[in-house]
Enzyme design. Structure first.
Site, PDB file in Angstrom:
ATOM      1  N   PRO A 272      22.072  37.986  75.450  1.00  0.00           N
ATOM      2  CA  PRO A 272      23.093  36.959  75.259  1.00  0.00           C
ATOM      3  C   PRO A 272      23.484  36.915  73.789  1.00  0.00           C
ATOM      4  CG  PRO A 272      20.913  35.976  75.658  1.00  0.00           C
ATOM      5  CD  PRO A 272      20.777  37.448  75.866  1.00  0.00           C
TER       6      PRO A 272
ATOM      7  N   ALA B 210      26.293  34.782  71.441  1.00  0.00           N
ATOM      8  CA  ALA B 210      27.366  33.797  71.371  1.00  0.00           C
ATOM      9  C   ALA B 210      28.594  34.421  70.721  1.00  0.00           C
ATOM     10  CB  ALA B 210      26.895  32.590  70.573  1.00  0.00           C
TER      11      ALA B 210
ATOM     12  N   CYS C 121      17.114  30.481  68.795  1.00  0.00           N
ATOM     13  CA  CYS C 121      18.170  30.310  67.794  1.00  0.00           C
ATOM     14  C   CYS C 121      17.583  29.970  66.414  1.00  0.00           C
ATOM     15  CB  CYS C 121      19.126  29.203  68.242  1.00  0.00           C
ATOM     16  SG  CYS C 121      20.527  29.060  67.146  1.00  0.00           S
TER      17      CYS C 121
ATOM     18  N   LYS D 253      13.776  33.363  76.812  1.00  0.00           N
ATOM     19  CA  LYS D 253      13.928  34.284  75.680  1.00  0.00           C
ATOM     20  C   LYS D 253      13.507  33.543  74.419  1.00  0.00           C
ATOM     21  CE  LYS D 253      17.487  37.189  73.531  1.00  0.00           C
ATOM     22  NZ  LYS D 253      17.856  36.445  72.325  1.00  0.00           N
TER      23      LYS D 253
ATOM     24  N   ASP E 149      16.065  45.502  67.446  1.00  0.00           N
ATOM     25  CA  ASP E 149      16.277  46.789  66.771  1.00  0.00           C
ATOM     26  C   ASP E 149      16.312  47.991  67.701  1.00  0.00           C
ATOM     27  OD1 ASP E 149      16.203  45.104  64.642  1.00  0.00           O
ATOM     28  OD2 ASP E 149      14.483  46.015  63.660  1.00  0.00           O
TER      29      ASP E 149
HETATM   30  C1  LIG Z   1      26.330  37.448  67.062  1.00  0.00           C
HETATM   31  C2  LIG Z   1      25.032  37.117  67.728  1.00  0.00           C
HETATM   32  C3  LIG Z   1      24.975  36.059  68.610  1.00  0.00           C
HETATM   33  C4  LIG Z   1      23.783  35.751  69.260  1.00  0.00           C
HETATM   34  N1  LIG Z   1      23.744  34.739  70.168  1.00  0.00           N
HETATM   35  C5  LIG Z   1      22.626  34.515  70.914  1.00  0.00           C
HETATM   36  C6  LIG Z   1      22.620  33.576  71.987  1.00  0.00           C
HETATM   37  O1  LIG Z   1      23.617  32.909  72.278  1.00  0.00           O
HETATM   38  N2  LIG Z   1      21.468  33.430  72.676  1.00  0.00           N
HETATM   39  C7  LIG Z   1      20.322  34.140  72.380  1.00  0.00           C
HETATM   40  O2  LIG Z   1      19.291  33.964  73.034  1.00  0.00           O
HETATM   41  N3  LIG Z   1      20.324  35.046  71.383  1.00  0.00           N
HETATM   42  C8  LIG Z   1      21.446  35.261  70.673  1.00  0.00           C
HETATM   43  N4  LIG Z   1      21.453  36.233  69.710  1.00  0.00           N
HETATM   44  C9  LIG Z   1      20.236  37.031  69.480  1.00  0.00           C
HETATM   45  C10 LIG Z   1      20.251  38.292  70.349  1.00  0.00           C
HETATM   46  O3  LIG Z   1      20.255  37.955  71.717  1.00  0.00           O
HETATM   47  C11 LIG Z   1      19.020  39.172  70.053  1.00  0.00           C
HETATM   48  O4  LIG Z   1      17.864  38.464  70.365  1.00  0.00           O
HETATM   49  C12 LIG Z   1      18.954  39.602  68.594  1.00  0.00           C
HETATM   50  O5  LIG Z   1      20.208  40.051  68.138  1.00  0.00           O
HETATM   51  C13 LIG Z   1      17.901  40.724  68.405  1.00  0.00           C
HETATM   52  O6  LIG Z   1      18.206  41.846  69.182  1.00  0.00           O
HETATM   53  P1  LIG Z   1      18.895  43.155  68.530  1.00  0.00           P
HETATM   54  O7  LIG Z   1      18.020  43.610  67.410  1.00  0.00           O
HETATM   55  O8  LIG Z   1      18.973  44.112  69.684  1.00  0.00           O
HETATM   56  O9  LIG Z   1      20.219  42.703  68.033  1.00  0.00           O
HETATM   57  C14 LIG Z   1      22.617  36.513  69.013  1.00  0.00           C
HETATM   58  C15 LIG Z   1      22.686  37.577  68.113  1.00  0.00           C
HETATM   59  C16 LIG Z   1      23.868  37.898  67.476  1.00  0.00           C
HETATM   60  C17 LIG Z   1      23.893  39.063  66.537  1.00  0.00           C
END
Ligand SMILES: Cc1cc2nc3c(=O)[nH]c(=O)nc-3n(C[C@H](O)[C@H](O)[C@H](O)COP(=O)(O)O)c2cc1C
Length: 379
Positions: A18, A20, A111, A152, A215
């Site tokens: 997810p 936002a 968050c 999560k 990552d």
């Molecule tokens: C722009 C943006 C918005 C995000 N919004 C949410 C959200 O609404 N809910 C949530 O659980 N995590 C949110 N995250 C976190 C991601 O779901 C994820 O946990 C985090 O980016 C780490 O994973 P990655 O390294 O694959 O990016 C957001 C991350 C980004 C970059």
């Protein structure tokens, strides 16, 4: 394969995180189009909505109701909820079941945004384990087996205040379908490297599936995470920004195929247009094309595109204008291999976590923090 119910199966075990402002109905559709490649495990991944604030949902806030939009062919429908009040979260889940709004509810406890943690919400909330457990129990009870509920979370507030072990065990006791763990604390924000060791630890500790997050920039990182941690599946966030075809790579990787997509600039331009078109279908042309602007730099990362054209693309207002500008891209330019495996999106690092007065001292509080339910972006 992760099976949460008859309707909610992730096979291969891959979940679009997810995000936002990103994982709306348009982006999810684009990712599904790319992920649905032919093969034994064709396209049955989970694609989770951006977070929906439980109070706004219960109040049927107009903007929120628009965010709760799924394509007619989108199955399963995965919705992420954010809330700080067990009663309100329970009411939101009940509404989702009664109004048949989704097939799966994911709860956001990750968050790190100061505006949210300052009020005791987001990644600060599990420190108050009683309240955390009350929220998760309330959601699972309200779902009453009709939709699976998942959780999560991050590792904790900071390295001195970790919450993931106890929170994961409490979530398991409550009856959630899986726990997804992002290997960072709130203090880590999006900086440094995600720590995958706690993911391995939870995979060992829990009886339910543990999903690893943090990552995964390439499909092979996903295989490596599964191999190194023993997690049941992976959650993909920033790695797919400007690269929805990553889901095709992930399908291939989990099928044991070596093919990986490296689209040239012509094909990237067509994907960009498709993305903008889907946003325009959802939000109307003006708002949709404006919303697309934030994706331009991600799509073009590493390509040789002049500054003026980049700037024009990132400020276009109509589909026709966008299409004309995309027509100016050098369609024959190959994919820039040097961006593979490199971070994209937010990468801001360590910061002090804003918390309510006395938050750390009162560990087992069950009181609901006031005003912590700001509709904000983040995990
Ligand atoms: C722009 C943006 C918005 C995000 N919004 C949410 C959200 O609404 N809910 C949530 O659980 N995590 C949110 N995250 C976190 C991601 O779901 C994820 O946990 C985090 O980016 C780490 O994973 P990655 O390294 O694959 O990016 C957001 C991350 C980004 C970059």
């Amino acid at each position: 394969m992760i099976r949460l119910s008859d309707k909610v199966i992730a096979d291969p075990p891959v979940v679009l995180a997810p995000m936002a402002g990103i994982t709306n109905v348009a982006f999810r559709r684009l990712c599904r189009e790319h992920g649905a490649t032919p093969g034994p495990t064709a396209g049955a991944m989970l694609y989770v909505s951006e977070m929906i604030t439980s109070r706004a949902l219960v109040e049927r806030n107009q903007k929120t109701m628009r965010l709760v939009r799924f394509a007619p062919d989108e199955r399963p429908r995965s919705l992420q909820l954010y809330g700080v009040d067990p009663a309100v979260v329970g009411a939101a889940v009940r509404m989702i079941v009664d109004d048949d709004l989704a097939d799966h509810v994911d709860l956001n406890f990750g968050c790190p945004v100061p505006k949210v943690t300052r009020k005791g919400g987001g990644a600060a909330l599990p420190w108050h384990m009683g309240l955390f457990a009350d929220i998760v129990n309330s959601a699972v009870r309200a779902a009453d087996g009709a939709v699976p509920v998942t959780v999560k979370m991050r590792l904790g507030i900071d390295r001195e205040h970790l919450t993931y072990r106890e929170a994961a065990l409490r979530a398991q006791d409550a009856g959630v379908g899986y726990v997804a763990l992002h290997g960072r604390t709130a203090a880590d924000f999006y900086g440094g490297e995600a720590d995958w060791a706690p993911i391995a630890e939870l995979a060992e500790l829990l009886d339910i599936p543990v999903l690893g997050n943090g990552d995964i920039w390439e499909a092979d990182d996903a295989l490596r995470m599964v191999r190194e941690t023993g997690c049941a599946g992976v959650v993909i966030g920033r790695g797919c920004l400007g690269r929805p075809w990553l889901f095709a790579d992930l399908a291939a990787a989990f099928d044991g195929r070596p093919d990986r997509r490296m689209p040239g600039l012509g094909e990237v331009g067509r994907t960009m247009y498709r993305h903008a078109e889907l946003l325009a279908d959802w939000l109307g042309e003006d708002h949709g094309v404006r919303d697309f602007r934030k994706h331009v730099a991600w799509y073009l990362k590493g390509f040789g595109v002049g500054g003026d054209l980049r700037a024009a693309l990132a400020s276009s207002s109509t589909l026709t204008e966008l299409s004309d500008l995309l027509g100016k891209l050098d369609a024959d330019q190959p994919f820039p291999a040097d961006v593979l495996g490199r971070p994209r999106g937010r990468t801001t690092g360590h910061r002090a976590v804003a918390l309510p007065e006395g938050w750390l001292a009162a560990r087992d509080e069950c009181a609901v923090p006031a005003d912590a339910e700001l509709p904000d972006s983040g995990g």
